[in-house]
Design a protein around this motif. Structure first.
Motif, PDB file in Angstrom:
ATOM      1  N   MET A  57      38.260  39.110 -10.667  1.00  0.00           N
ATOM      2  CA  MET A  57      37.102  39.360 -11.670  1.00  0.00           C
ATOM      3  C   MET A  57      35.917  39.817 -10.562  1.00  0.00           C
ATOM      4  N   ALA A  58      36.127  39.025  -9.450  1.00  0.00           N
ATOM      5  CA  ALA A  58      35.163  39.400  -8.388  1.00  0.00           C
ATOM      6  C   ALA A  58      34.867  40.739  -7.989  1.00  0.00           C
ATOM      7  N   ARG A  59      36.321  41.131  -7.819  1.00  0.00           N
ATOM      8  CA  ARG A  59      36.435  42.600  -7.225  1.00  0.00           C
ATOM      9  C   ARG A  59      35.961  43.602  -8.307  1.00  0.00           C
ATOM     10  N   GLN A  60      36.219  43.311  -9.472  1.00  0.00           N
ATOM     11  CA  GLN A  60      35.536  44.231 -10.703  1.00  0.00           C
ATOM     12  C   GLN A  60      34.222  44.450 -10.584  1.00  0.00           C
ATOM     13  N   LEU A  61      33.508  43.247 -10.085  1.00  0.00           N
ATOM     14  CA  LEU A  61      31.839  43.270  -9.938  1.00  0.00           C
ATOM     15  C   LEU A  61      31.617  44.176  -8.565  1.00  0.00           C
ATOM     16  N   LEU A 103      36.580  31.031  -6.269  1.00  0.00           N
ATOM     17  CA  LEU A 103      35.596  30.768  -7.282  1.00  0.00           C
ATOM     18  C   LEU A 103      34.217  31.080  -6.764  1.00  0.00           C
ATOM     19  N   ALA A 104      34.261  30.616  -5.290  1.00  0.00           N
ATOM     20  CA  ALA A 104      32.706  31.010  -4.743  1.00  0.00           C
ATOM     21  C   ALA A 104      32.552  32.412  -4.651  1.00  0.00           C
ATOM     22  N   ARG A 105      33.621  33.216  -4.264  1.00  0.00           N
ATOM     23  CA  ARG A 105      33.604  34.851  -4.385  1.00  0.00           C
ATOM     24  C   ARG A 105      33.203  35.261  -5.536  1.00  0.00           C
ATOM     25  N   ALA A 106      33.802  34.527  -6.921  1.00  0.00           N
ATOM     26  CA  ALA A 106      33.244  35.213  -8.416  1.00  0.00           C
ATOM     27  C   ALA A 106      31.921  34.731  -8.577  1.00  0.00           C
ATOM     28  N   LEU A 107      31.366  33.583  -8.335  1.00  0.00           N
ATOM     29  CA  LEU A 107      30.309  33.207  -8.505  1.00  0.00           C
ATOM     30  C   LEU A 107      29.188  33.887  -7.658  1.00  0.00           C
ATOM     31  N   ARG A 108      29.447  34.034  -6.544  1.00  0.00           N
ATOM     32  CA  ARG A 108      28.616  35.098  -5.708  1.00  0.00           C
ATOM     33  C   ARG A 108      28.399  36.308  -6.192  1.00  0.00           C
ATOM     34  N   ALA A 109      29.356  36.880  -6.961  1.00  0.00           N
ATOM     35  CA  ALA A 109      29.381  38.336  -7.521  1.00  0.00           C
ATOM     36  C   ALA A 109      28.465  38.337  -8.617  1.00  0.00           C
ATOM     37  N   PHE A 110      28.625  37.209  -9.595  1.00  0.00           N
ATOM     38  CA  PHE A 110      27.794  37.123 -10.785  1.00  0.00           C
ATOM     39  C   PHE A 110      26.253  36.671 -10.442  1.00  0.00           C
ATOM     40  N   ALA A 116      20.420  45.008 -15.223  1.00  0.00           N
ATOM     41  CA  ALA A 116      21.090  46.097 -15.378  1.00  0.00           C
ATOM     42  C   ALA A 116      22.702  45.809 -14.892  1.00  0.00           C
ATOM     43  N   GLY A 117      22.783  45.149 -13.936  1.00  0.00           N
ATOM     44  CA  GLY A 117      24.301  44.822 -13.396  1.00  0.00           C
ATOM     45  C   GLY A 117      25.158  44.212 -14.435  1.00  0.00           C
ATOM     46  N   TRP A 118      24.778  43.585 -15.351  1.00  0.00           N
ATOM     47  CA  TRP A 118      25.536  42.997 -16.408  1.00  0.00           C
ATOM     48  C   TRP A 118      26.173  43.960 -17.256  1.00  0.00           C
ATOM     49  N   LYS A 119      25.385  45.220 -17.421  1.00  0.00           N
ATOM     50  CA  LYS A 119      25.992  46.239 -18.069  1.00  0.00           C
ATOM     51  C   LYS A 119      26.530  47.421 -17.493  1.00  0.00           C
ATOM     52  N   ARG A 120      26.942  46.955 -16.258  1.00  0.00           N
ATOM     53  CA  ARG A 120      27.824  48.236 -15.624  1.00  0.00           C
ATOM     54  C   ARG A 120      29.235  48.124 -16.251  1.00  0.00           C
ATOM     55  N   PRO A 121      29.752  49.289 -16.326  1.00  0.00           N
ATOM     56  CA  PRO A 121      31.234  49.301 -16.643  1.00  0.00           C
ATOM     57  C   PRO A 121      32.349  48.930 -15.732  1.00  0.00           C
ATOM     58  N   ILE A 122      33.358  48.142 -16.194  1.00  0.00           N
ATOM     59  CA  ILE A 122      34.292  47.806 -15.472  1.00  0.00           C
ATOM     60  C   ILE A 122      35.608  48.230 -16.235  1.00  0.00           C
ATOM     61  N   THR A 123      36.674  48.122 -15.505  1.00  0.00           N
ATOM     62  CA  THR A 123      37.940  48.590 -15.696  1.00  0.00           C
ATOM     63  C   THR A 123      38.709  47.465 -16.972  1.00  0.00           C
ATOM     64  N   TYR A 124      38.264  46.105 -16.894  1.00  0.00           N
ATOM     65  CA  TYR A 124      38.804  45.257 -17.695  1.00  0.00           C
ATOM     66  C   TYR A 124      38.355  45.306 -19.051  1.00  0.00           C
ATOM     67  N   ARG A 125      39.511  45.495 -19.852  1.00  0.00           N
ATOM     68  CA  ARG A 125      39.305  45.896 -21.332  1.00  0.00           C
ATOM     69  C   ARG A 125      38.242  47.049 -21.807  1.00  0.00           C
ATOM     70  N   GLY A 126      37.958  47.902 -20.684  1.00  0.00           N
ATOM     71  CA  GLY A 126      37.034  49.042 -20.710  1.00  0.00           C
ATOM     72  C   GLY A 126      35.823  48.770 -21.259  1.00  0.00           C
ATOM     73  N   VAL A 128      32.158  46.076 -19.968  1.00  0.00           N
ATOM     74  CA  VAL A 128      31.233  45.774 -19.048  1.00  0.00           C
ATOM     75  C   VAL A 128      31.212  44.471 -18.162  1.00  0.00           C
ATOM     76  N   VAL A 129      30.363  44.272 -17.337  1.00  0.00           N
ATOM     77  CA  VAL A 129      30.423  43.117 -16.361  1.00  0.00           C
ATOM     78  C   VAL A 129      30.215  41.891 -17.198  1.00  0.00           C
ATOM     79  N   PHE A 130      29.320  41.802 -18.428  1.00  0.00           N
ATOM     80  CA  PHE A 130      29.241  40.668 -19.311  1.00  0.00           C
ATOM     81  C   PHE A 130      30.697  40.532 -19.799  1.00  0.00           C
ATOM     82  N   ASP A 131      31.255  41.508 -20.193  1.00  0.00           N
ATOM     83  CA  ASP A 131      32.794  41.112 -20.874  1.00  0.00           C
ATOM     84  C   ASP A 131      33.767  40.339 -19.845  1.00  0.00           C
ATOM     85  N   GLY A 132      33.264  40.872 -18.707  1.00  0.00           N
ATOM     86  CA  GLY A 132      34.135  40.176 -17.536  1.00  0.00           C
ATOM     87  C   GLY A 132      33.690  38.620 -17.403  1.00  0.00           C
TER      88      GLY A 132
END
Length: 249
Positions: A57-61, A103-110, A116-126, A128-132
């Protein structure tokens, strides 16, 4: 149900990560090798999976921040499975180091996200970041229970259970409607509007655990249809698009 905000989700992610880290800090080498609550998986498998999903999930972000998309796991589901099997037998020290880093990597990313960052599209389930973020929250909370160290579904918060009701509505068979009636709380209807209705009564956490394919711990569930007692209905598999860890998830 009150929608959760990005700020609240970030707080929940931090809290869930702290819970997982706290559990792992108390494990012994023998604990890691022991069976988890998931069929066929040791606690080492669960820890390897948690490390993998946090890094994934961190690399998705990280890619989304550059305007790029990347699959959730290197090599897809097969790559994910190989990585878990390879890491499951690691020592306790290795699991702790890998999971702390992930965990540290993921929390840094979030933590780095703006509105606007929460609304960026990601691959996971097609999505956005909020869904991730919601997905990682589910993984951390549910798998903390799957470690089988005494922290059961009865510890799940109301916001978490309500989020599960929404996400796991996809497990209701076509043409059916479940009216979830947590004790002392408003009812929540999921499934096909106007479909064959089954009422599920019980404690909030027991209903959420049942929907998630986990064992309710308070023993309070009861199903009725047309005012008659019935067996709890069958559920569809965990929603497609989520990597599978067992028959329920």
């Amino acid at each position: 149900m009150t929608p959760i905000t990005p700020e609240q989700l970030l707080d929940e992610l931090r809290r869930a990560a702290d819970v997982v880290a706290g559990i792992v800090a108390k494990l012994t080498e023998q604990d890691v090798e022991a069976p988890s609550e998931l069929p066929g998986w040791t606690r080492g498998h669960v820890l390897a999976h948690l490390t993998g999903i946090a890094n994934a999930m961190a690399r998705q972000l990280e890619y989304a921040a550059r305007g790029e998309n990347i699959e959730l796991y290197d090599g897809g589901v097969e790559g994910r499975t190989r990585a878990i099997e390879l890491a499951a037998g690691h020592s306790l020290a290795e699991h702790r180091a890998d999971l702390d880093s992930a965990l540290a990597r993921a929390l840094r990313a979030f933590d780095s996200l703006d509105g606007a960052g929460w609304k960026r599209p990601i691959t996971y389930r097609g999505g956005v970041v909020f869904d991730g973020g919601l997905a990682l929250w589910r993984e951390l909370v549910i798998h903390a229970t799957d470690l089988g160290t005494g922290r059961g579904p009865e510890t799940w918060s109301r916001p978490f259970c309500e989020q599960l009701f929404d996400f796991l509505a996809a497990r209701v068979p076509d043409g059916e409607r479940f009216v979830l009636q947590p004790l002392g709380l408003p009812a929540v209807a999921i499934g096909t509007p106007g479909g064959t209705s089954t009422v599920i009564n019980g404690m909030l956490t027991d209903i959420a655990a049942w929907l998630a394919g986990r064992t309710p711990t308070l023993g309070s569930l009861r199903a009725t249809a047309a005012a008659d007692g019935v067996d709890l209905p069958e559920l569809l598999p965990w929603p497609a698009g989520t990597p599978v860890t067992n028959v329920n998830k």
